[in-house]
Design an enzyme around this catalytic site. Structure first.
Site, PDB file in Angstrom:
ATOM      1  N   ASP A 155       0.832  -1.198   0.000  1.00 21.68           N
ATOM      2  CA  ASP A 155       0.000   0.000   0.000  1.00 21.68           C
ATOM      3  C   ASP A 155       0.875   1.260   0.000  1.00 21.68           C
ATOM      4  OD1 ASP A 155      -2.424   1.209  -0.042  1.00 21.68           O
ATOM      5  OD2 ASP A 155      -3.136   0.388   1.837  1.00 21.68           O
ATOM      6  N   TRP A 190      -2.423   3.910  -5.493  1.00 22.09           N
ATOM      7  CA  TRP A 190      -3.583   4.704  -5.925  1.00 22.09           C
ATOM      8  C   TRP A 190      -3.325   5.529  -7.189  1.00 22.09           C
ATOM      9  CZ3 TRP A 190      -2.402   6.961  -0.636  1.00 22.09           C
ATOM     10  CH2 TRP A 190      -2.545   5.971   0.330  1.00 22.09           C
ATOM     11  N   GLY A 191      -2.441   5.050  -8.035  1.00 23.21           N
ATOM     12  CA  GLY A 191      -2.200   5.751  -9.298  1.00 23.21           C
ATOM     13  C   GLY A 191      -1.271   6.942  -9.170  1.00 23.21           C
ATOM     14  N   ASP A 211      -9.501   4.456  -3.624  1.00 19.27           N
ATOM     15  CA  ASP A 211     -10.462   3.384  -3.342  1.00 19.27           C
ATOM     16  C   ASP A 211     -11.839   3.680  -3.949  1.00 19.27           C
ATOM     17  OD1 ASP A 211      -8.346   2.611  -1.852  1.00 19.27           O
ATOM     18  OD2 ASP A 211      -9.393   2.541   0.070  1.00 19.27           O
TER      19      ASP A 211
HETATM   20  C1  GLA Z   1      -5.867   1.798   1.351  1.00 20.27           C
HETATM   21  C2  GLA Z   1      -5.979   0.836   0.172  1.00 20.27           C
HETATM   22  C3  GLA Z   1      -7.131  -0.135   0.423  1.00 20.27           C
HETATM   23  C4  GLA Z   1      -6.900  -0.887   1.715  1.00 20.27           C
HETATM   24  C5  GLA Z   1      -6.719   0.094   2.867  1.00 20.27           C
HETATM   25  C6  GLA Z   1      -6.294  -0.602   4.152  1.00 20.27           C
HETATM   26  O1  GLA Z   1      -6.958   2.627   1.440  1.00 20.27           O
HETATM   27  O2  GLA Z   1      -6.191   1.533  -1.016  1.00 20.27           O
HETATM   28  O3  GLA Z   1      -7.243  -1.052  -0.656  1.00 20.27           O
HETATM   29  O4  GLA Z   1      -5.777  -1.709   1.585  1.00 20.27           O
HETATM   30  O5  GLA Z   1      -5.707   1.060   2.556  1.00 20.27           O
HETATM   31  O6  GLA Z   1      -6.071   0.272   5.188  1.00 20.27           O
END
Ligand code: GLA
Length: 401
Positions: A155, A190-191, A211
């Site tokens: 992440d 996240w890009g 997300d």
């Molecule tokens: C981020 C990621 C999610 C998930 C959460 C966990 O938001 O994008 O997919 O893994 O963290 O905390």
């Protein structure tokens, strides 16, 4: 060319070309040749994860037919670890929620013929505040290798301020390689910093956006789909754009919308990570997730991400080339009411056939057309087909005069 040039210079040049190619194809290690398929608990369970859930989910993946349909990875997301590392600086599973330990859990998942995935983040803490990897890359990756982890989601929380994402993920990739444990590398930043450019060298899949919050799922899904259409040229076997975990069966989309997201993910060759409770899913959810005809479009060995061919006032046509010369076609209705969608499948090939075999992947019926598909599609719905020319394609003759 002199003999000296051939003897001395050419082999050195060839070595450089090979090294460069080796680096460019650094992750062509045989994993994720088709988009990874599996399950992730984040959207349905957040931090309420324990070993019982994971074991029961592994059981349900097999008994529900999901495993037979191709779902393979049972993954942990955030919150699996104890708040503190052990005396040797190693991560450990939360002792109350994972009393048997993570290695035993991985063994259980493997005993079901499935693979096991885990989550970490490169900063000091994960998104949910658990111990992150900063200063522990080697220890953590070695721990994961000893636990027989097959899939690693990395992440980006609390890491953005530290360094350049490409450098962090490349470093991690080196550490994973040195562990000699083959692990699918899922880049979840996240890009940020265009992972589709550097991701193929260091990972097998990379998130392209933030997300898809379940509560606003439909508009977010459409935004992700629009963005992914622009990124299609970056996807190929072993390297996939990741538009996020599926929103099927978690109660926030209508059944029609759930079929649409599943069809769009398949035509975009997206990783298929179910995000629902597979232990209790309804028959209709199972019928969507385990629709093998749609899954086979996603998993097609050609590994080409499909694209939007036409778009007019909320009516769209998407297509994906398939092994054997066929095409998958998705007709999507983004409008607020039912719409009639028409498409001439002859546009999909340079040559013309007299007839085309059309398989409806949701109705499970086969028909034939001379060219046009006309379908009434409900609001936010899709129709999805596999189309194949019957007989030989002939190039259309240029018109005279
Ligand atoms: C981020 C990621 C999610 C998930 C959460 C966990 O938001 O994008 O997919 O893994 O963290 O905390």
């Amino acid at each position: 060319m002199t003999a000296r040039f051939v003897r001395r210079v050419l082999p050195v040049a060839a070595l450089f070309v090979l090294l460069a190619a080796g680096d460019a194809l650094a992750l062509s290690n045989g994993l994720a040749r088709t988009p990874p398929m599996g399950w992730n608990p984040w959207y349905s369970f957040r931090c309420r994860v324990d070993e019982r859930l994971i074991r029961e989910t592994a059981d349900a993946m097999v008994s529900s037919g999901m495993a037979a349909a191709g779902y393979r990875y049972v993954n942990l997301d955030d919150c699996w670890m104890a708040r503190r590392r052990d005396g040797n600086g190693r991560l450990q599973g939360d002792l109350a929620r994972f009393p048997s330990g993570i290695r035993a859990l991985a063994d259980y998942v493997h005993s079901k013929g499935l693979r096991f995935g885990i989550y970490q983040s490169p900063g000091a803490r994960t998104c949910a505040g658990y111990p992150g990897m900063r200063g522990h890359y080697l220890t953590d990756v070695r721990t994961f290798a000893a636990w027989r982890v097959d899939y690693l989601k990395i992440d980006w929380c609390r890491a953005s301020a530290e360094r350049h994402a490409p450098a962090i993920y490349a470093n991690l990739r080196r550490v994973v390689r040195s562990s000699h444990r083959p692990m699918v590398m899922s880049i979840s930043n996240w890009g940020r910093q265009q992972p589709w450019i550097w991701g193929p060298r260091v990972g097998h899949l990379w998130r392209i956006t933030g997300d898809i919050s379940p509560r606003r799922a439909w508009p977010l899904v459409l935004g992700v789909v629009d963005k992914n259409n622009r990124l299609r040229s970056y996807a190929r076997p072993g390297a996939w754009n990741d538009p996020d975990i599926l929103q099927v069966g978690n109660g926030h989309l209508t059944e029609t919308e759930q079929r649409s997201i599943f069809s769009l993910w398949a035509v975009m060759a997206a990783p298929l990570l179910a995000g629902n409770d597979v232990r209790t899913m309804s028959d209709s959810t199972r019928a969507i997730l385990a629709n093998r005809e749609v899954v086979s479009v996603d998993q097609d060995r050609l590994g080409v991400q499909g694209r939007r061919l036409l778009s007019s006032r909320g009516r769209e046509v998407w297509s994906k080339p398939l092994v054997g010369g066929g095409r998958a076609v998705v007709l999507l209705n983004r409008r607020p009411g039912q719409a009639l969608l028409s498409f001439d499948v002859r546009r999909l090939w340079k040559g013309r056939a007299s007839r085309y075999r059309v398989r409806d992947l949701w109705e499970h019926r086969t028909g034939v057309t001379g060219g046009y598909l006309h379908v009434r599609v409900p609001r936010h719905g899709v129709a999805m087909f596999r189309v194949h020319p019957v007989g030989r394609l002939r190039l259309a003759r240029p018109r005279r005069g």
